[in-house]
Design a protein around this motif. Sequence first.
Motif, mmCIF file in Angstrom:
data_model
loop_
_atom_site.group_PDB
_atom_site.id
_atom_site.type_symbol
_atom_site.label_atom_id
_atom_site.label_comp_id
_atom_site.label_asym_id
_atom_site.label_seq_id
_atom_site.Cartn_x
_atom_site.Cartn_y
_atom_site.Cartn_z
ATOM 1 N N PHE A 1 0.846 -1.194 0.000
ATOM 2 C CA PHE A 1 0.000 0.000 0.000
ATOM 3 C C PHE A 1 0.882 1.245 0.000
ATOM 4 N N ILE A 2 0.509 2.216 -0.802
ATOM 5 C CA ILE A 2 1.093 3.548 -0.757
ATOM 6 C C ILE A 2 -0.070 4.515 -0.518
ATOM 7 N N TYR A 3 0.025 5.298 0.553
ATOM 8 C CA TYR A 3 -1.090 6.137 0.974
ATOM 9 C C TYR A 3 -0.836 7.613 0.681
ATOM 10 N N ALA A 4 -1.885 8.293 0.221
ATOM 11 C CA ALA A 4 -1.920 9.751 0.189
ATOM 12 C C ALA A 4 -3.130 10.147 1.007
ATOM 13 N N GLU A 5 -2.896 10.640 2.218
ATOM 14 C CA GLU A 5 -3.995 10.917 3.140
ATOM 15 C C GLU A 5 -4.085 12.412 3.459
ATOM 16 N N GLY A 6 -5.214 12.776 4.046
ATOM 17 C CA GLY A 6 -5.431 14.161 4.417
ATOM 18 C C GLY A 6 -5.617 15.074 3.221
ATOM 19 N N LEU A 7 -6.147 14.521 2.134
ATOM 20 C CA LEU A 7 -6.240 15.300 0.894
ATOM 21 C C LEU A 7 -7.371 16.323 0.910
ATOM 22 N N ALA A 8 -8.228 16.275 1.926
ATOM 23 C CA ALA A 8 -9.252 17.304 2.097
ATOM 24 C C ALA A 8 -8.897 18.229 3.262
ATOM 25 N N MET A 9 -7.635 18.144 3.688
ATOM 26 C CA MET A 9 -7.173 18.898 4.851
ATOM 27 C C MET A 9 -6.007 19.806 4.441
ATOM 28 N N PRO A 10 -5.643 20.747 5.296
ATOM 29 C CA PRO A 10 -4.445 21.541 5.010
ATOM 30 C C PRO A 10 -3.224 20.624 4.849
ATOM 31 N N GLY A 11 -2.362 20.957 3.912
ATOM 32 C CA GLY A 11 -1.183 20.124 3.675
ATOM 33 C C GLY A 11 -1.401 19.039 2.652
ATOM 34 N N ALA A 12 -2.505 19.112 1.921
ATOM 35 C CA ALA A 12 -2.816 18.065 0.933
ATOM 36 C C ALA A 12 -1.735 17.945 -0.132
ATOM 37 N N GLU A 13 -1.207 19.066 -0.595
ATOM 38 C CA GLU A 13 -0.202 19.039 -1.657
ATOM 39 C C GLU A 13 1.058 18.297 -1.213
ATOM 40 N N GLN A 14 1.448 18.541 0.043
ATOM 41 C CA GLN A 14 2.624 17.839 0.570
ATOM 42 C C GLN A 14 2.370 16.344 0.682
ATOM 43 N N SER A 15 1.135 15.967 1.032
ATOM 44 C CA SER A 15 0.792 14.547 1.132
ATOM 45 C C SER A 15 0.878 13.864 -0.226
ATOM 46 N N LEU A 16 0.366 14.540 -1.250
ATOM 47 C CA LEU A 16 0.455 13.979 -2.601
ATOM 48 C C LEU A 16 1.904 13.866 -3.050
ATOM 49 N N GLU A 17 2.692 14.873 -2.758
ATOM 50 C CA GLU A 17 4.107 14.841 -3.151
ATOM 51 C C GLU A 17 4.837 13.699 -2.445
ATOM 52 N N ALA A 18 4.512 13.469 -1.175
ATOM 53 C CA ALA A 18 5.141 12.372 -0.433
ATOM 54 C C ALA A 18 4.749 11.024 -1.034
ATOM 55 N N ALA A 19 3.480 10.890 -1.412
ATOM 56 C CA ALA A 19 3.027 9.642 -2.034
ATOM 57 C C ALA A 19 3.730 9.420 -3.370
ATOM 58 N N GLN A 20 3.888 10.489 -4.138
ATOM 59 C CA GLN A 20 4.575 10.373 -5.424
ATOM 60 C C GLN A 20 6.032 9.978 -5.243
ATOM 61 N N GLU A 21 6.663 10.494 -4.199
ATOM 62 C CA GLU A 21 8.046 10.106 -3.909
ATOM 63 C C GLU A 21 8.110 8.637 -3.496
ATOM 64 N N ASN A 22 7.122 8.169 -2.720
ATOM 65 C CA ASN A 22 7.072 6.752 -2.336
ATOM 66 C C ASN A 22 6.838 5.866 -3.548
ATOM 67 N N ILE A 23 6.044 6.343 -4.498
ATOM 68 C CA ILE A 23 5.846 5.599 -5.738
ATOM 69 C C ILE A 23 7.164 5.471 -6.488
ATOM 70 N N LYS A 24 7.900 6.556 -6.564
ATOM 71 C CA LYS A 24 9.191 6.549 -7.249
ATOM 72 C C LYS A 24 10.128 5.511 -6.634
ATOM 73 N N LYS A 25 10.198 5.471 -5.307
ATOM 74 C CA LYS A 25 11.042 4.509 -4.614
ATOM 75 C C LYS A 25 10.563 3.082 -4.837
ATOM 76 N N PHE A 26 9.244 2.899 -4.819
ATOM 77 C CA PHE A 26 8.674 1.570 -4.992
ATOM 78 C C PHE A 26 9.003 1.029 -6.387
ATOM 79 N N VAL A 27 8.798 1.871 -7.401
ATOM 80 C CA VAL A 27 9.062 1.449 -8.778
ATOM 81 C C VAL A 27 10.549 1.142 -8.978
ATOM 82 N N ALA A 28 11.402 1.953 -8.383
ATOM 83 C CA ALA A 28 12.841 1.719 -8.526
ATOM 84 C C ALA A 28 13.264 0.371 -7.945
ATOM 85 N N ALA A 29 12.513 -0.089 -6.933
ATOM 86 C CA ALA A 29 12.852 -1.349 -6.273
ATOM 87 C C ALA A 29 12.259 -2.571 -6.959
ATOM 88 N N LEU A 30 11.380 -2.359 -7.933
ATOM 89 C CA LEU A 30 10.756 -3.496 -8.616
ATOM 90 C C LEU A 30 11.773 -4.266 -9.470
#
Length: 199
Positions: free
Chosen positions: A170-199
């Motif tokens: 699981f890779i989560y992007a949470e709090g997207l209806a709350m303050p800080g949503a953009e940072q949450s999405l960016e963190a999820a995208q960075e986790n996706i990048k790491k996950f794909v690199a490890a495949l």
Amino acid sequence: MKKVLVLNSSLNGENGNSTKLTNTFVSQLTEKDQVTITQRDLSSNAIAHLTQTEMAAWMTDANERSDEQKALAAISDELIGELNDNDLIVIGMPMYNFGIPSTFKAWIDRIARAGITFKYTEQGAVGLVENKKVVVLAARGGVYQGSDIDTQTKYLKDVLGFVGMTDVDFIYAEGLAMPGAEQSLEAAQENIKKFVAAL
């Protein structure tokens, strides 16, 4: 060559946060590897809720099915064939009212078939869908990961494992209806990048 099935179910289509996450995942993966991508949008091409008539069609011998039963059985057969044909399953998963979209549940109801994707033994149910890696890209308006009300994560692990898909991340992007949503999405995208690199 890796074969990838991407399942989206956001009501907001391409504008949905979970769809944006799957698009990021696919973009990262295609830059890294040669892959074949199959996309299925369960919202814009929704599957009807399962009925007894359709389930009865599965249980009727293929040679004895009426034309209506053949058409109904073909829905599940196509989805199971698509699932079996791919190595990596990427699921864009919004959270609606603490659960999964009903359109995704309709997909689950078609791919969970006794004798085809699971069987019952003296020791209980055994999944028959093997050698799949699953990644769930979960987009949520609030913050639920690890809490008692995150029933979505447990359900997905349980139902996917039931048919044999036990390698689930699981890779989560949470709090997207709350303050800080953009940072949450960016963190999820960075986790996706790491996950794909490890495949």
